[in-house]
Design an enzyme around this catalytic site. Sequence first.
Site, PDB file in Angstrom:
ATOM      1  N   LYS A  13       0.823  -1.220   0.000  1.00 32.56           N
ATOM      2  CA  LYS A  13       0.000   0.000   0.000  1.00 32.56           C
ATOM      3  C   LYS A  13       0.854   1.266   0.000  1.00 32.56           C
ATOM      4  CE  LYS A  13      -1.098  -0.258   4.981  1.00 32.56           C
ATOM      5  NZ  LYS A  13      -0.050  -1.238   5.349  1.00 32.56           N
ATOM      6  N   ARG A  88      -6.978   2.541  10.669  1.00 33.92           N
ATOM      7  CA  ARG A  88      -6.695   1.130  10.927  1.00 33.92           C
ATOM      8  C   ARG A  88      -7.831   0.499  11.741  1.00 33.92           C
ATOM      9  NH1 ARG A  88      -1.220   1.285   9.564  1.00 33.92           N
ATOM     10  NH2 ARG A  88       0.106  -0.277  10.453  1.00 33.92           N
ATOM     11  N   ARG A 127      12.200  -7.333   2.973  1.00 37.96           N
ATOM     12  CA  ARG A 127      12.007  -5.926   2.589  1.00 37.96           C
ATOM     13  C   ARG A 127      13.137  -5.048   3.135  1.00 37.96           C
ATOM     14  NH1 ARG A 127       6.445  -2.752   3.765  1.00 37.96           N
ATOM     15  NH2 ARG A 127       6.904  -3.105   5.966  1.00 37.96           N
ATOM     16  N   ARG A 162      13.619  -2.152   8.358  1.00 34.18           N
ATOM     17  CA  ARG A 162      12.790  -1.580   9.414  1.00 34.18           C
ATOM     18  C   ARG A 162      12.871  -2.462  10.656  1.00 34.18           C
ATOM     19  NH1 ARG A 162       6.829  -0.132   7.325  1.00 34.18           N
ATOM     20  NH2 ARG A 162       6.393  -0.987   9.377  1.00 34.18           N
ATOM     21  N   ARG A 173       1.784  -8.209  13.801  1.00 35.21           N
ATOM     22  CA  ARG A 173       1.122  -7.141  13.023  1.00 35.21           C
ATOM     23  C   ARG A 173       0.000  -7.729  12.157  1.00 35.21           C
ATOM     24  NH1 ARG A 173       6.304  -5.071  10.339  1.00 35.21           N
ATOM     25  NH2 ARG A 173       5.055  -3.625   9.120  1.00 35.21           N
TER      26      ARG A 173
HETATM   27  P1  AMP Z   1       3.038   0.852   9.127  1.00 31.10           P
HETATM   28  O1  AMP Z   1       4.257   1.559   8.645  1.00 31.10           O
HETATM   29  O2  AMP Z   1       1.771   1.421   8.507  1.00 31.10           O
HETATM   30  O3  AMP Z   1       3.127  -0.650   8.998  1.00 31.10           O
HETATM   31  O4  AMP Z   1       2.894   1.183  10.687  1.00 31.10           O
HETATM   32  C1  AMP Z   1       3.894   0.815  11.602  1.00 31.10           C
HETATM   33  C2  AMP Z   1       3.340   0.859  13.022  1.00 31.10           C
HETATM   34  O5  AMP Z   1       2.888   2.196  13.332  1.00 31.10           O
HETATM   35  C3  AMP Z   1       2.134  -0.032  13.267  1.00 31.10           C
HETATM   36  O6  AMP Z   1       2.502  -1.367  13.558  1.00 31.10           O
HETATM   37  C4  AMP Z   1       1.504   0.678  14.484  1.00 31.10           C
HETATM   38  O7  AMP Z   1       2.238   0.407  15.667  1.00 31.10           O
HETATM   39  C5  AMP Z   1       1.721   2.146  14.159  1.00 31.10           C
HETATM   40  N1  AMP Z   1       0.603   2.722  13.378  1.00 31.10           N
HETATM   41  C6  AMP Z   1       0.671   3.247  12.121  1.00 31.10           C
HETATM   42  N2  AMP Z   1      -0.539   3.684  11.719  1.00 31.10           N
HETATM   43  C7  AMP Z   1      -1.392   3.430  12.727  1.00 31.10           C
HETATM   44  C8  AMP Z   1      -2.791   3.632  12.912  1.00 31.10           C
HETATM   45  N3  AMP Z   1      -3.564   4.188  11.961  1.00 31.10           N
HETATM   46  N4  AMP Z   1      -3.342   3.246  14.094  1.00 31.10           N
HETATM   47  C9  AMP Z   1      -2.587   2.704  15.065  1.00 31.10           C
HETATM   48  N5  AMP Z   1      -1.270   2.466  14.951  1.00 31.10           N
HETATM   49  C10 AMP Z   1      -0.660   2.818  13.793  1.00 31.10           C
END
Ligand code: AMP
Length: 221
Positions: A13, A88, A127, A162, A173
Amino acid sequence: MYIIMLGGPGSGKGSVGGRISEDFNLPHIATGDIFRAELKNETDLGKKIKKYMDNGLLVPDEVVIEIVENRLSQKDTENGAILDGFPRTKDQAIALDKFLSERGKKVDAAIELDVSDEDIVKRIIKRIVCSNKDCGESFNTEFKPPKVEGICDKCGSKLIKRADDNEETVMQRLKVYHETSKELLEYYKQTGALFTIHPNIYSKTVLEDNVSEAKEYLKNK
Ligand code: AMP
């Protein structure tokens, strides 16, 4: 146009959202990127969210909603934005709808990238991402290797892994994603904004294919 990118961790995404953002000239707002910058800079917010991010858990709704509303109050988002990783949860989606409708706007499209858990794990543990947060390009040592090892093709910065891209955190996750995404997808199905893409992650042209499919759908929006 306000476009939401939905999908599990590593579903693509961010890459698809990034391309749509360039092609439609709309800011790309990725909550995960905002949080990683806060962590890196060791801000108060960074300290508050560290335990959630390190463990693959969701940051509490009220924290995320405030961050996104502040970002969406900036002038560059007046004509729309690509929201990647937000909402989310259903409560985040409701808060976003309320925020936008108070400004005479709405979520125009929610694009879901539907990738199986097995493929996500395969993809995510290999990744590597660009360390330059203004670039953020994503690579994969097996499916999409950079031209020069460890260096970003796009901006020349160092590629890094990461901290949360390890198998254990990915499984957590994914668990969180499945717990929360069902009602979120249902929510956007009901508003009529949901569009689902089924990426073939083994295709060399997967990104191009996904972007074309998304753009074709957005054309009629
Ligand atoms: P991502 O890069 O989108 O995979 O996000 C990495 C981490 O950031 C997630 O595992 C959550 O801990 C936090 N995070 C990002 N976006 C959200 C969201 N909309 N709601 C809650 N936690 C978030």
